[in-house]
Enzyme design. Structure first.
Site, PDB file in Angstrom:
ATOM      1  N   ASP A   1       0.860  -1.177   0.000  1.00 29.89           N
ATOM      2  CA  ASP A   1       0.000   0.000   0.000  1.00 29.89           C
ATOM      3  C   ASP A   1       0.904   1.236   0.000  1.00 29.89           C
ATOM      4  O   ASP A   1       2.070   1.162   0.395  1.00 29.89           O
ATOM      5  CB  ASP A   1      -0.884  -0.017   1.252  1.00 29.89           C
ATOM      6  CG  ASP A   1      -1.942   1.072   1.230  1.00 29.89           C
ATOM      7  OD1 ASP A   1      -2.266   1.544   0.128  1.00 29.89           O
ATOM      8  OD2 ASP A   1      -2.430   1.440   2.308  1.00 29.89           O
TER       9      ASP A   1
ATOM     10  N   ASP B   1      -4.271  -2.412   5.447  1.00 34.40           N
ATOM     11  CA  ASP B   1      -4.680  -1.881   6.748  1.00 34.40           C
ATOM     12  C   ASP B   1      -6.193  -1.872   6.948  1.00 34.40           C
ATOM     13  O   ASP B   1      -6.671  -1.699   8.059  1.00 34.40           O
ATOM     14  CB  ASP B   1      -4.136  -0.457   6.946  1.00 34.40           C
ATOM     15  CG  ASP B   1      -4.584   0.504   5.849  1.00 34.40           C
ATOM     16  OD1 ASP B   1      -5.382   0.093   4.978  1.00 34.40           O
ATOM     17  OD2 ASP B   1      -4.150   1.661   5.870  1.00 34.40           O
TER      18      ASP B   1
ATOM     19  N   ASP C   1      -8.846  -5.217   2.910  1.00 30.49           N
ATOM     20  CA  ASP C   1      -7.549  -5.830   2.618  1.00 30.49           C
ATOM     21  C   ASP C   1      -7.448  -7.251   3.163  1.00 30.49           C
ATOM     22  O   ASP C   1      -6.570  -8.017   2.750  1.00 30.49           O
ATOM     23  CB  ASP C   1      -6.400  -4.997   3.222  1.00 30.49           C
ATOM     24  CG  ASP C   1      -6.260  -3.646   2.556  1.00 30.49           C
ATOM     25  OD1 ASP C   1      -6.435  -3.573   1.332  1.00 30.49           O
ATOM     26  OD2 ASP C   1      -5.994  -2.664   3.267  1.00 30.49           O
TER      27      ASP C   1
END
Length: 871
Positions: A323, A613, A617
């Site tokens: 990410d 997070d 996800d």
């Protein structure tokens, strides 16, 4: 007593309260009800752990052999055998306890947190400190930390599959249920261990720890053993095969000695001792302790390993899907510019006298689930920076805080942000008018906008307005900033806020939010590339924004491809496979996109690490070989799904963890190489002497002494070898590759033969005096040679390059072993106990020279190679 779910609001308030506790009340309740923890299944006592060290076939055989030895009158041998067995058991116990403590400390580090209302203030506390009466504040992504009754629900949906087995989400309400119903139908309750998938709620805690529904299940569960890691399983299989080979060799040696007219009892004792000395029975415990120490090192580097097997997988990671926000960037979001009324201004230039500016601040503060308490920012960084923007606008100077505005205007309805809509909306009464504030992605919100604020007036939005907004969005995005659009709409009284009603908005303005790359990200990305690892950015941000950041830190290069989630949806798996290795950036992705990307890499045989997070996800984190959750911004769902948690949310920490993972695997392989090469040398010498009908090179007591000294302590010291950055210059290892590959086997034979040759030479030198001297010299040379060999097995580099100081444990293991050998050879009483002959000064010198010779030769060869490699 009436069950909680059937209580009226008044009954609930009377028994538990509904406004949260004070810290004093919470402390009293903690004493009364205990911690919010499930009781441990019961750890083994140290005494039981000690006894379990004897539950091994070879140890049992050895104990029987010691009894036989005592019956035959060989008391000294019996004493040494028992002493060695007990010392090995003590060492095994210490290793087990240390490993367990390491794992316990990691569990403590990764224990979940929860948000509660204490003393009227929102606080984040450890989940184990929650008590009945606490007001639990739940939002999407949280794991429910205790059982409780819902006081206020805002579109709350919960997944209770861990408790009920029902996979669909359950919509929860703050209603009263007068009649009896099954647990799955109690929609006014939430239960410990369930997942909040949508909305938010305030919940009064009614049960904690073993009194929760999941605690009741825990009481019924049978104890289950710890699962071995894949490496441990493969090593166990390898050790079993090795044991069969060595036992076969021991039988051959036993028969040869019988054929050579040796006494049956002595032959049996020798064969058993040879087997015990040759089999690396300490291997399994060494693997566990090395892995546990590796996880402790990683924890110090902010990487909390939840599963030991992740340590192994990290060593072979070849793709890291990361990410952007907070991982590659600083996660210190700051509003740098505001586009409002057709021009760009600084946050400090926002004028609260202007209605347009005021509505922007209302939206930023009210349509926001984050808060700033005591200078501490709680919540999503993108939202907290909007609160900081409001402070910069001068609200604080006028004595107006976020709490004041939120108290003045109470939230009536809301639709939380989700990655599919890319919007967040909430409804308030502003000056008596029902008003919906919405913020989100520029392109999505513009498509739902019909009007625009022009100064303090509202007019229909034109194509020119839209073009200007999109152009400003492009300018912001090209700088690598995140852009949020703000809008509002006034609605009729009684009109509910729904996803379908998110239309007909009045455009207010844009904010440009900067999250600069972490200083260490560029170096970490370069290290990953040098290590043969492909870094890939996967983000929900705009394609232009993501590409700009990716270029800055070295993930995106000329010729690379950036794909959006929509573009990804329009290509087949085959087409994705063809371009996969060129795609460095994925923007505007959905949860399904993330799983597909991971799957595509795995189909190419790559080991994939995936960071995340959010709730969305979690599936991809589970799918990846190593799921990596964010410790600061990560939701409890993502942490629960991951194998590793970054306590600093830093991409550079992943690279450190990969380095540690590679180091752990290397140290384990080096320890195996050390153990097997030394054992192989002993077998070669015994076989040679048996075939050549020479006298016994080692007595059983000698082999047992060697087993204690040259197995556990130096092998453990090798396992503590620190990582060196050169490990990141190698390509990722193939996880399918077996232990005994060609290179490993050739080294093993070279080491084993060289130590066997010097040991046999020492035997022949001693044989010129007598058989006892020959046996003593062979024993001492093999022991010392293996102690020296520990330095060779530390690394593939020469000792001149890595130095002695870099691993003090290897020096300590060598000195301890050498002192014990000197004691066995020279101290009165010990020479009788270990059945050694007094040696001349010349023979002692020869032992030192011969024992050092293999290590000297291998170190010189490495030094020459290093010299020529520099050229």
């Amino acid at each position: 007593m009436k069950e909680v779910y059937r209580m009226t609001k008044d009954e609930l308030a009377k028994q538990y309260g509904m406004k949260g506790l004070t810290e004093e009340q919470a402390a009293k309740n903690l004493e009364t009800y205990g911690r919010n923890e499930l009781m441990d299944k019961g750890k083994k006592s140290i005494f039981k752990i000690f006894l379990s060290q004897f539950a091994d076939l070879l140890v049992i055989i050895l104990i029987i052999a010691s009894v036989i030895s005592m019956i035959s009158g060989n008391v000294e041998s019996t004493i040494v055998i028992i002493a060695v067995i007990v010392l090995n058991a003590i060492l095994g116990t210490v290793q087990y306890v240390k490993a367990q403590k390491s794992l316990d400390s990691l569990k403590e580090l990764s224990s979940p947190k929860a948000k509660v209302l204490r003393d009227g203030v929102k606080k984040e506390i450890m989940a184990k400190d929650i008590v009945p009466g606490d007001l639990l504040l739940l939002e999407a992504g949280d794991i429910v930390a205790a059982d409780g009754r819902i006081v206020e629900s805002y579109s709350l949906q919960v997944n209770e599959s861990s408790l009920t087995g029902e996979s669909t989400n359950v919509e929860k309400k703050d209603m009263e249920i007068p009649e009896e119903c099954a647990l799955g139908d109690r929609i006014n309750m939430v239960y410990s261990g369930s997942l909040v998938t949508y909305g938010r709620a305030n919940v009064v805690v009614t049960s904690t720890g073993m009194n929760t529904e999941i605690g009741k299940i825990a009481n019924l569960m049978n104890n289950t053993g710890d699962k071995k890691t894949p490496l441990q399983v493969s090593l166990d299989n390898f050790s079993k095969k090795l044991a069969i080979i060595i036992m076969a060799i021991s039988v051959v040696v036993f028969l040869l000695r019988i054929w050579q007219k040796e006494p049956v009892l002595d032959s049996l004792m020798f064969a058993v001792a040879l087997a015990v000395a040759a089999i690396p029975e300490a291997l399994s415990s060494i693997v566990t302790i090395v892995q546990a120490m590796g996880t402790r090192r990683m924890a110090k580097d902010n990487a909390i390993i939840k599963e030991l097997k992740a340590v192994e997988s990290l060593g072979s990671v070849s793709v890291i899907c990361s990410d952007k926000t907070g991982t590659l960037t600083q996660n210190k979001m700051t509003v740098t510019e505001v586009y409002i009324d057709g021009k760009c201004i600084l946050p400090e230039e926002i004028d609260i006298r202007s209605r347009q500016h005021r509505y922007l601040l209302y939206n930023a503060i009210l349509n926001n689930d984050s808060s700033i308490s005591g200078g501490k920012e709680i919540g999503d960084p993108t939202e907290t920076c909007l609160l900081v923007m409001a402070e910069k606008a001068g609200l604080g100077d006028k004595g107006i805080s976020e709490e004041v505005i939120r108290d003045m205007m109470e939230r009536q309805e809301e639709i939380p942000f989700d990655s599919d809509r890319k919007l967040m909306s909430s409804k308030y009464s502003v000056h008596g008018i029902p008003t919906v504030f919405t913020k989100g992605a520029v392109d999505v919100l513009l498509a739902r906008t019909e009007y625009i604020m022009d100064g303090d007036t509202v007019r229909t939005i034109t194509k020119t307005d839209i073009d200007n907004i999109l152009n400003q969005n492009r300018i912001f995005s090209e700088k690598g900033t995140r852009v949020l659009a703000f809008a509002y709409k006034e609605c009729k009284k009684g009109e509910h806020l729904t996803k379908e009603s998110e239309n007909g908005y009045v455009f207010i303005g844009l904010t440009s939010i900067v999250d600069p790359p972490r200083e260490e990200s560029k170096e970490a990305v370069l290290s990953a590339i040098n290590a043969g690892i492909k870094p890939v950015m996967i983000t929900g941000d705009h394609k232009v924004t993501a590409t700009a950041i990716a270029k800055q830190i070295g993930i995106y290069h000329d010729g690379d491809i950036a794909l959006t989630g929509a573009e990804l949806d329009n290509i087949s798996d085959k087409e994705l496979g063809d371009i996969l290795e060129k795609v460095s950036v994925y923007a505007r992705v959905s949860p399904e996109n993330k799983i597909r990307i991971v799957d595509a890499w795995q189909k190419k045989g790559k080991i994939v690490a995936m960071t995340g997070d959010g709730v969305n996800d979690a599936p991809a984190l589970k799918k990846a070989d190593v799921g990596v959750a964010m410790g600061i911004t990560g939701t409890e769902v993502s942490k629960d799904a991951a194998a590793m948690v970054l306590s600093d949310d830093n991409f550079a920490t992943i690279i450190k963890a990969v380095l540690n993972g590679r180091n752990v695997y290397r140290n384990i392989m080096n320890a195996i190489q050390f153990l097997l090469s030394g054992n192989l040398a002993a077998i070669f010498v015994v076989l040679y002497c048996s075939v050549m009908a020479l006298t016994t090179p080692f007595l059983p007591v000698h082999l047992l002494f060697i087993n204690l000294l040259t197995d556990s302590l130096p092998a453990l010291a090798i396992g503590m070898e620190p990582a060196d950055k050169s490990l990141l210059q190698n390509k990722p290892r193939n996880p399918e590759e077996g232990i005994l590959n060609k290179k490993f086997s050739m080294k093993l034979l070279a080491y084993g033969i060289s130590i066997a040759v010097v040991t046999q030479t020492a035997f022949y030198i001693g044989l010129k005096v007598n058989a006892a001297s020959a046996s003593t010299m062979a024993f001492a040379t093999l022991t010392l040679a293996r102690l020296f060999h520990g330095f060779t097995c530390r690394s593939g580099y020469s000792i001149f390059k890595i130095g002695l100081k870099s691993n003090k444990w290897s020096v300590l293991a060598f000195l301890t072993g050498t002192l014990l050998l000197i004691a066995a050879l020279m101290l009165p009483g010990f020479n009788t106990l270990f059945m050694v002959e007094t040696l001349s000064g010349f023979n002692l010198l020869m032992i030192g020279i011969l024992a050092f010779l293999p290590t000297f030769v291998f170190q010189v060869v490495r030094l020459i190679k290093e010299h020529y490699n520099k050229k």
